[in-house]
Design a protein around this motif. Structure first.
Motif, PDB file in Angstrom:
ATOM      1  N   LEU A 195     152.633  -9.422  50.162  1.00  0.00           N
ATOM      2  CA  LEU A 195     151.368 -10.098  50.472  1.00  0.00           C
ATOM      3  C   LEU A 195     150.728 -10.790  49.275  1.00  0.00           C
ATOM      4  O   LEU A 195     150.173 -11.890  49.424  1.00  0.00           O
ATOM      5  N   PRO A 196     150.800 -10.196  48.064  1.00  0.00           N
ATOM      6  CA  PRO A 196     150.144 -10.869  46.927  1.00  0.00           C
ATOM      7  C   PRO A 196     150.643 -12.297  46.722  1.00  0.00           C
ATOM      8  O   PRO A 196     149.911 -13.138  46.218  1.00  0.00           O
ATOM      9  N   LEU A 197     151.889 -12.559  47.147  1.00  0.00           N
ATOM     10  CA  LEU A 197     152.448 -13.908  47.004  1.00  0.00           C
ATOM     11  C   LEU A 197     151.555 -14.958  47.644  1.00  0.00           C
ATOM     12  O   LEU A 197     151.483 -16.097  47.174  1.00  0.00           O
TER      13      LEU A 197
ATOM     14  N   LEU B 272     155.605  -9.781  55.661  1.00  0.00           N
ATOM     15  CA  LEU B 272     155.266  -9.774  54.235  1.00  0.00           C
ATOM     16  C   LEU B 272     154.615  -8.447  53.849  1.00  0.00           C
ATOM     17  O   LEU B 272     154.862  -7.912  52.764  1.00  0.00           O
ATOM     18  N   ALA B 273     153.795  -7.924  54.740  1.00  0.00           N
ATOM     19  CA  ALA B 273     153.121  -6.662  54.446  1.00  0.00           C
ATOM     20  C   ALA B 273     154.144  -5.535  54.311  1.00  0.00           C
ATOM     21  O   ALA B 273     154.055  -4.706  53.405  1.00  0.00           O
TER      22      ALA B 273
ATOM     23  N   LEU C  32     152.190   1.926  46.514  1.00  0.00           N
ATOM     24  CA  LEU C  32     153.077   1.835  45.356  1.00  0.00           C
ATOM     25  C   LEU C  32     152.704   0.634  44.496  1.00  0.00           C
ATOM     26  O   LEU C  32     152.247  -0.383  44.994  1.00  0.00           O
ATOM     27  N   ASP C  33     152.930   0.773  43.186  1.00  0.00           N
ATOM     28  CA  ASP C  33     152.740  -0.404  42.343  1.00  0.00           C
ATOM     29  C   ASP C  33     154.008  -1.264  42.409  1.00  0.00           C
ATOM     30  O   ASP C  33     155.045  -0.832  42.900  1.00  0.00           O
ATOM     31  N   GLU C  34     153.874  -2.469  41.888  1.00  0.00           N
ATOM     32  CA  GLU C  34     154.960  -3.438  41.989  1.00  0.00           C
ATOM     33  C   GLU C  34     156.275  -2.877  41.446  1.00  0.00           C
ATOM     34  O   GLU C  34     157.335  -3.031  42.036  1.00  0.00           O
TER      35      GLU C  34
END
Ligand SMILES: Nc1ncnc2c1ncn2[C@@H]1O[C@H](COP(=O)(O)OP(=O)(O)OP(=O)(O)O)[C@@H](O)[C@H]1O
Ligand SMILES: Nc1ncnc2c1ncn2[C@@H]1O[C@H](COP(=O)(O)OP(=O)(O)OP(=O)(O)O)[C@@H](O)[C@H]1O
Ligand code: SF4
Ligand SMILES: [Mg+2]
Ligand SMILES: [Mg+2]
Lengths: 331, 322, 291
Positions: B53-55, B47-48, B75-77
């Motif tokens: 990860l935010p999920l 996931l990282a 990086l941003d989303e």
């Protein structure tokens, strides 16, 4: 077809032409369908031996285990335990007979009542059989499976998977059975824990003189642990190997063996890839159930169902074109 | 310099640190096996890498994930999406739920190519059928129109792999892609996946708990234990001469051909949970070679030829061979 | 049975209720219910008045020091009547729901466990009664049996039975397929052992909680029947009948309808809040792991 000799005193368990059909409920829109989960299975388990049953998901391994312990009624066939036909026993006598044959279940999470303490789980066999619990027996049983006595007062959810499976084994041992049916007892555990449990089972067998029917989908594990191996495909026995090192004759057993990943990077195999789809159990082909995926299949395989034939002492396979001894499987 | 470099990556949730200083790299045409028992942090690592990860409410607390020299953790989303699905494909641990039950499977593969490569519908469609055929799906054009429930597990898994390939990624992260499948089907899928990587020069991070799978198809192996990297090596030397006692014990847990009865003993104890990580070397309560220093201090990673090991008393070559 | 399995249910009550009381809303709501129950039981010690002695000279007194909640049209002390009314309201609803839970569990467990034709029979009847609102079932039954406390109790018991039977059946069916049930029969357990040691203890908690919540509804149902004059008959006080007589006097003596109404409302809300606290504590698997 060879029927096992009922009088054979060496056999603790004799299964003869066992068949189980399930009818899926006819709904308003769904027609009634029936599927044969176990078809015509015969086998004998001699006292003190470990017989392995191996096959892929849905091939009927658990159904066979339930039939053996009479947790399910067979559609046809008989199970003799120590010379007694379990099908002829009255419910009361069957309940009594159960103390000599016990099962360890696949899922250590749902096989223990969440409201029972470990002490109650392990003591339940005595309660059920209306027997006084010998003092110290619970501690003894927990010790036997390598659990600390303090665990007695905890609840199942407080234990790890491996610990629960040990509790399941302790419960099965409580009434000093002769036969343990082990239905994939390590399938949901990590390999390090699996190896622990297998070691435990091996030690217990030695100390208590137990007989095992060991079910697994892992041919590697079965070859390590068992004396004799039964290979099932879609409900039927396709091969019976008299020893773990016997070279298979049936192409399916061969494919299973070739699909096992050896933990040795020096021996990389070109993995035999089976093609074709597993037929639906509701709609089995007329011929050999394996024909659609078999590289050796002939037209006869598509039209006629092979039966088990003996190749060597104790070695039987159901195949029209068995692999002969010195032949190398083309890859 | 690898295509993907995971550099001293730490991941946490709240105040808990779930992963600590994970380091490894993968290059094109290479397969890295990430092994470890349940709960060791394999999925978290995946996931990282995918920036997902935010999920689960987790975040990178230190370290970097460098892909083609871009640090993905910075990086941003919006910019991450240019990588995810397009250059990095992610096959989740439960691929059976990755398919939408209400859409024909072929269309689900199309979407990826249309989204990431901007292909028109008809081109995407013929490309999908081509990919499905390459994945040895018989009658791909028929399968294209079917719904997930009409396919077997192995077939669905191949569709999921097709989705991963559709964006023409450079890196695939596959989290236990065959755990739910039967051994014969598993062999097929692993075989397929590895030959694709070899043919197309992709990089693959293959997550598994099966040392057999690792031995048969990986080039290098990273072994995780309780959120830390125990050892990293080339596959041959790892199996021939594991340096970390955990790796050694793990290999010994697998029944091998001709192994004597009773030689399989397992590893005493069980994998600790995040809340109960032991002090010092996290493996010390289960380790047969432990000394008092193991409990007191965390072993630093030391270099091996072609790898690294984190142990105060790594097994030396002689003992390993003997 | 021997000792091992006979203490199979300790985890249930002590935990659940204690835990509900430990939350803030649980403590307030539970506190009110306990107080009300005690006050109802000891009503004869708490008030100097009788609930049925008329004193027309004091009729329609508003709340005052001698009559805290005022008096009704016959000069009877309202607080006294509310406390005695609580006896009826609480005991009728608690007893009827208790009976209803018991009968519902027996039917539901039998249907769920044995299945087959028994299940189809029970389910058909249950579903039939389920398809009517409780109040309708109750009204029909009171019409048949006749008004009064007994009629009300039978009506409430039957009206809620379907709910508990369905819930128990669903629970039992779900638990029946768990492996530990199969494990028990593998040990040689009888139907009785499986039902009483495994199925019911695992199924009972949600049923009890829904019984708790239904008790609040039953108070309203009892009051409604009382309001229509079908419940406890005069002079026995009931909250519903008191409110009914208060409607005509809404402007002349509003307290006659307000206070019994408030008592009923607060009680029902308390029951629901306490029920919620129980549900929140339902997860009995929250103990820590042992290593
Ligand atoms: N009670 C039942 N009613 C209907 N079908 C059943 C029932 N029990 C099993 N089956 C079917 O019988 C077949 C064999 O099931 P079984 O559980 O014996 O397989 P298995 O070999 O143990 O598989 P696994 O490895 O997944 O445990 C399956 O197709 C299953 O769906
Ligand atoms: N959302 C979360 N909150 C708290 N802890 C978590 C969360 N997700 C994972 N963890 C913990 O992080 C650790 C690593 O989890 P992870 O899913 O990466 O393990 P894994 O190696 O993939 O195991 P498996 O083989 O079972 O898939 C576990 O101990 C898990 O309990
Ligand atoms: S550091 Fe110590 S405890 Fe950890 S693996 Fe090495 S020897 Fe064992
Ligand atoms: Mg099974
Ligand atoms: Mg995972």
């Amino acid at each position: 077809m060879a029927t096992h000799d009922m009088a054979d005193a060496a056999n603790l368990l004799v299964i003869d032409r066992l068949t189980k059909r399930f009818d899926s409920g006819a709904g308003l829109f769904a027609p009634r369908r029936s599927m044969t989960a176990v078809r015509d299975v015969s086998l004998g388990v001699s006292r003190g031996s470990v017989v392995g049953v191996v096959g892929e998901s849905g091939c009927g391994k658990s159904t066979l285990a339930r039939l053996v312990l009479r947790l399910l009624e067979p559609t046809q066939g008989t199970v003799h335990f120590d010379g007694v036909d379990l099908g002829k026993l009255a419910p009361r006598d069957l309940r009594r007979a159960r103390r000599r044959m016990q099962m360890v279940f696949q899922d250590p999470y749902s096989s223990l009542d969440p409201r029972f303490t470990i002490e109650q789980v392990v003591g339940e066999p005595f309660a059920v059989q209306g027997e006084a619990l010998p003092p110290g027996r619970i501690a003894e049983l927990l010790d036997q499976v390598g659990l600390a006595g303090e665990i007695a007062r905890s609840y199942p959810h407080q234990l790890s998977g491996g610990q629960r499976q040990r509790v399941g084994v302790a419960r099965a041992l409580a009434l000093r059975p002769d036969l343990l049916v082990l239905d994939e007892p390590t399938a949901s555990l990590d390999v390090s824990i699996q190896a622990q449990i297998i070691k435990l089972l091996q030690d217990l067998k030695q100390d208590l003189g137990l007989t095992y029917l060991f079910i697994s989908h892992d041919l590697g594990l079965v070859r390590y642990f068992c004396d004799r191996i039964i290979v099932m495909y879609l409900g039927a026995v396709v091969e019976e190997l008299p020893s773990p090192s016997t070279e298979p004759r049936h192409p399916y057993t061969r494919a299973l063996l070739d699909s096992t990943f050896s933990p040795d990077p020096g021996k990389r195999r070109h993995l035999a890839s089976l093609t074709g789809e597993i037929p639906s159990a509701f709609n089995l082909p007329k011929g050999c159930a394996f024909a659609a995926r078999c590289s050796r299949a002939s037209s006869r395989c598509l039209s006629e169902r092979p039966t088990l034939t003996t190749h060597a002492s104790g070695h039987r396979a159901a195949c029209f074109h068995p692999i002969v001894a010195d032949e190398k499987e083309p890859s | 310099m690898g295509l993907l470099e995971v550099d001293r990556l730490s991941v946490g949730i709240g105040r808990l640190t779930l992963l600590e200083e994970i380091t490894f790299e993968v290059d094109r045409g290479e397969i890295l096996g990430l092994v470890g028992e349940s709960g060791s942090g394999k999925s978290l690592t995946a996931l990282a890498i995918a920036g997902l990860l935010p999920l689960i409410g987790a975040r990178v607390t230190a370290g970097a994930v460098r892909f083609d020299d871009t640090d993905l953790t910075r990086l941003d989303e919006y910019r991450l999406r240019k990588f995810r699905g397009r250059r990095i494909a992610f096959i989740t641990q439960n691929p059976m739920t990755a398919l939408d039950p209400l859409q024909p499977v072929g269309e689900q593969v199309d979407v990826v190519a249309r989204l990431h490569l901007g292909l028109p519908a008809d081109v995407a469609r013929s490309r999908t059928i081509e990919i499905l055929t390459q994945l040895r799906i018989p009658e791909a054009a028929t399968i294209y129109r079917q719904y997930p429930h009409q396919l077997s597990g192995g077939m669905k898994q191949r569709v999921v792999i097709a989705m991963a390939l559709a964006g023409e990624p450079d890196l695939i992260v596959a989290d236990e892609p065959t755990t739910a499948l039967d051994v014969t089907v598993q062999a097929q899928i692993i075989h397929l996946l590895t030959s694709l990587v070899r043919e197309r020069g992709l990089a693959l991070v293959l997550i598994t708990h099966d040392m057999g799978v690792v031995a048969q198809c990986c080039d290098r192996v990273a072994v995780l234990y309780a959120g830390r990297l125990a050892e990293q090596q080339g596959v041959r030397s790892l199996f021939a001469a594991p340096a970390h006692p955990y790796t050694h014990a793990l290999i010994d847990c697998i029944p091998k051909d001709g192994m004597a009865r009773g030689s399989l003993t397992g590893i005493a104890g069980s994998v600790p949970s995040v809340a109960h990580f032991p002090s010092g070397c996290r493996f010390h309560p289960r380790c047969i070679g432990r000394q008092s220093v193991c409990e007191a201090s965390v072993p630093a990673a030391t270099a091996l030829p072609g790898g690294a090991v984190a142990c105060h008393f790594p097994l030396n070559g002689d003992a390993r061979h003997g | 049975m021997t000792g091992a399995a006979s203490s199979a249910r300790p985890a249930l009550r002590d935990n659940l209720f204690a835990r509900a009381f430990r939350t803030k809303t649980g403590a307030i709501a539970g506190g009110w219910l306990v107080l009300l129950a005690l006050a109802a039981i000891f009503a004869h010690l708490l008030t100097p008045y009788e609930y049925d002695i008329q004193q027309l000279s004091a009729a329609y007194s508003p709340p005052s020091l001698s009559h805290w909640l005022g008096t009704d049209e016959f000069g009877r002390d309202l607080l006294t009547r509310i406390l005695y009314g609580a006896r009826i309201s609480l005991s009728v609803s608690v007893i009827s729901i208790g009976l209803s839970v018991l009968a519902g569990m027996v039917l539901g467990a039998a249907a769920g466990y044995f299945g087959g034709r028994l299940d189809r029979m029970i389910t058909t009847v249950i579903d039939l009664s389920w398809s009517f609102p409780e109040i309708l079932v109750a009204l029909i039954l009171v019409a048949i049996i006749g008004p009064g406390v007994t009629g009300t109790m039978v009506a409430i018991t039957v009206a809620y039975l379907a709910q508990f039977a369905r819930l128990t059946r669903a629970q039992v069916m779900a638990i029946k397929s768990e492996t530990f049930i199969e494990a028990a029969s593998g040990l040689g357990a009888s139907h009785r052992h499986i039902l009483f040691r495994h199925l019911l203890p695992n199924a009972i908690t949600p049923v009890l909680v829904s019984g708790m919540l239904a008790t609040g509804d039953a108070i309203i149902l009892e009051a409604t029947l009382g309001f229509f004059g079908l419940g406890a008959q005069p002079p026995t006080p009931s909250w519903g009948a008191m409110m009914s007589s208060g409607t005509a006097l809404l402007f002349k003596a509003p307290w006659i309808i307000i206070f019994p109404g408030l008592a009923a409302a607060i009680t029902v809300v308390s029951i629901n809040l306490f029920g919620d606290a129980l549900i929140a504590g339902l997860d009995v698997r929250s103990r820590p792991r042992v290593e």
